[in-house]
Write a protein that holds these residues in place. Structure first.
Motif, PDB file in Angstrom:
ATOM      1  N   TYR A  93      46.905  44.088  51.981  1.00  0.00           N
ATOM      2  CA  TYR A  93      48.072  43.468  51.348  1.00  0.00           C
ATOM      3  C   TYR A  93      47.799  42.003  51.034  1.00  0.00           C
ATOM      4  O   TYR A  93      48.170  41.499  49.972  1.00  0.00           O
ATOM      5  N   LEU A  94      47.144  41.291  51.947  1.00  0.00           N
ATOM      6  CA  LEU A  94      46.799  39.889  51.737  1.00  0.00           C
ATOM      7  C   LEU A  94      45.831  39.736  50.565  1.00  0.00           C
ATOM      8  O   LEU A  94      45.985  38.824  49.744  1.00  0.00           O
ATOM      9  N   VAL A  95      44.850  40.599  50.458  1.00  0.00           N
ATOM     10  CA  VAL A  95      43.903  40.527  49.342  1.00  0.00           C
ATOM     11  C   VAL A  95      44.660  40.658  48.021  1.00  0.00           C
ATOM     12  O   VAL A  95      44.461  39.867  47.094  1.00  0.00           O
ATOM     13  N   GLY A  96      45.551  41.639  47.933  1.00  0.00           N
ATOM     14  CA  GLY A  96      46.359  41.795  46.726  1.00  0.00           C
ATOM     15  C   GLY A  96      47.236  40.577  46.463  1.00  0.00           C
ATOM     16  O   GLY A  96      47.369  40.124  45.323  1.00  0.00           O
ATOM     17  N   ALA A  97      47.826  40.015  47.520  1.00  0.00           N
ATOM     18  CA  ALA A  97      48.701  38.842  47.381  1.00  0.00           C
ATOM     19  C   ALA A  97      47.917  37.632  46.879  1.00  0.00           C
ATOM     20  O   ALA A  97      48.442  36.837  46.088  1.00  0.00           O
ATOM     21  N   ARG A  98      46.677  37.483  47.315  1.00  0.00           N
ATOM     22  CA  ARG A  98      45.854  36.360  46.842  1.00  0.00           C
ATOM     23  C   ARG A  98      45.598  36.470  45.341  1.00  0.00           C
ATOM     24  O   ARG A  98      45.630  35.460  44.628  1.00  0.00           O
ATOM     25  N   LYS A 102      47.248  33.992  42.111  1.00  0.00           N
ATOM     26  CA  LYS A 102      46.454  33.376  41.032  1.00  0.00           C
ATOM     27  C   LYS A 102      46.924  33.823  39.656  1.00  0.00           C
ATOM     28  O   LYS A 102      46.288  33.515  38.648  1.00  0.00           O
ATOM     29  N   GLY A 103      48.003  34.610  39.603  1.00  0.00           N
ATOM     30  CA  GLY A 103      48.550  35.036  38.337  1.00  0.00           C
ATOM     31  C   GLY A 103      47.853  36.243  37.728  1.00  0.00           C
ATOM     32  O   GLY A 103      47.940  36.471  36.520  1.00  0.00           O
ATOM     33  N   THR A 104      47.178  37.009  38.559  1.00  0.00           N
ATOM     34  CA  THR A 104      46.476  38.191  38.075  1.00  0.00           C
ATOM     35  C   THR A 104      46.708  39.333  39.059  1.00  0.00           C
ATOM     36  O   THR A 104      47.574  39.240  39.919  1.00  0.00           O
ATOM     37  N   THR A 105      45.949  40.396  38.918  1.00  0.00           N
ATOM     38  CA  THR A 105      46.021  41.484  39.880  1.00  0.00           C
ATOM     39  C   THR A 105      44.614  41.821  40.354  1.00  0.00           C
ATOM     40  O   THR A 105      43.624  41.501  39.686  1.00  0.00           O
ATOM     41  N   SER A 109      41.143  41.755  38.043  1.00  0.00           N
ATOM     42  CA  SER A 109      40.189  40.665  38.263  1.00  0.00           C
ATOM     43  C   SER A 109      39.124  40.873  39.329  1.00  0.00           C
ATOM     44  O   SER A 109      38.196  40.081  39.416  1.00  0.00           O
ATOM     45  N   SER A 110      39.213  41.914  40.141  1.00  0.00           N
ATOM     46  CA  SER A 110      38.241  42.062  41.232  1.00  0.00           C
ATOM     47  C   SER A 110      36.898  42.593  40.753  1.00  0.00           C
ATOM     48  O   SER A 110      35.893  42.432  41.443  1.00  0.00           O
ATOM     49  N   ARG A 111      36.885  43.263  39.616  1.00  0.00           N
ATOM     50  CA  ARG A 111      35.688  43.901  39.077  1.00  0.00           C
ATOM     51  C   ARG A 111      35.219  45.067  39.954  1.00  0.00           C
ATOM     52  O   ARG A 111      34.077  45.484  39.886  1.00  0.00           O
ATOM     53  N   LEU A 112      36.131  45.578  40.784  1.00  0.00           N
ATOM     54  CA  LEU A 112      35.817  46.731  41.633  1.00  0.00           C
ATOM     55  C   LEU A 112      36.531  47.969  41.096  1.00  0.00           C
ATOM     56  O   LEU A 112      37.607  47.869  40.511  1.00  0.00           O
ATOM     57  N   ASP A 113      35.948  49.120  41.335  1.00  0.00           N
ATOM     58  CA  ASP A 113      36.492  50.388  40.857  1.00  0.00           C
ATOM     59  C   ASP A 113      37.803  50.703  41.583  1.00  0.00           C
ATOM     60  O   ASP A 113      37.803  50.867  42.807  1.00  0.00           O
ATOM     61  N   PRO A 114      38.928  50.806  40.857  1.00  0.00           N
ATOM     62  CA  PRO A 114      40.211  51.097  41.514  1.00  0.00           C
ATOM     63  C   PRO A 114      40.279  52.496  42.119  1.00  0.00           C
ATOM     64  O   PRO A 114      41.171  52.774  42.912  1.00  0.00           O
ATOM     65  N   ASP A 115      39.342  53.367  41.765  1.00  0.00           N
ATOM     66  CA  ASP A 115      39.281  54.680  42.419  1.00  0.00           C
ATOM     67  C   ASP A 115      38.604  54.589  43.786  1.00  0.00           C
ATOM     68  O   ASP A 115      38.662  55.520  44.574  1.00  0.00           O
TER      69      ASP A 115
END
Length: 162
Positions: A93-98, A102-105, A109-115
């Motif tokens: 949850y904290l990672v998502g909140a950070r 920053k005004g993104t998701t 912006s993580s460049r990681l596979d959401p699957d």
């Protein structure tokens, strides 16, 4: 007269970081995993929460429970949220909140596979004093803030018993 329930207040990044600093264990054994997992099951059953619960340490699953109403999807969410904790060393949850601060998701912006990765609430690092993050405790089945809060509540109870 019906009253409208108050919306849940979303914790700030600072509040979430303070939770992580506060919820540090002196040790974390197989027996501790069982005790923490059993406590989560007890809390979830009291609320009739349709959740799955998972505890991993050093790549090994030490505890898993699937309560009535949970589905195989919950196990997939657990794996995705746990990978975020393992990669970032912080609560999902904290990672998502950070990212949101920053005004993104995370997804944008993580460049990681959401699957493979999900920065949604419910996975919290198991941190041992003097060692660091050794694993994760994860819940899936409720809205993400409720998943997060259930894990935090269980860790608070667990620490108060130690």
């Amino acid at each position: 007269m019906t009253t409208t329930p108050k919306p849940e207040l979303t914790p700030t990044v600072e509040e979430l970081e303070a939770q992580e600093r506060r919820l540090v264990l002196g040790r974390f054994t197989h027996d501790d995993a069982w005790a923490l997992g059993s406590l989560l099951v007890e809390l979830a059953r009291e609320r009739q929460a349709p959740v799955a619960i998972d505890i991993h340490r050093a790549g090994q699953q030490l505890f898993h429970a699937a309560l009535p109403g949970s589905t195989p999807d919950n196990d997939a969410w657990i794996a995705r949220k746990r990978r975020v904790v393992e990669r970032y060393g912080s609560a999902s949850y904290l990672v998502g909140a950070r990212f949101r601060a920053k005004g993104t998701t995370f997804e944008e912006s993580s460049r990681l596979d959401p699957d493979t990765y999900a920065a949604h609430g419910g996975s919290f690092p198991i941190t041992v004093k003097g060692v660091g993050v050794v694993g994760a405790v994860t819940v899936s089945g409720l809205p993400q803030l409720q998943d997060h809060r259930l894990v935090v509540e269980a860790l608070e109870h667990f620490l108060s018993r130690a």
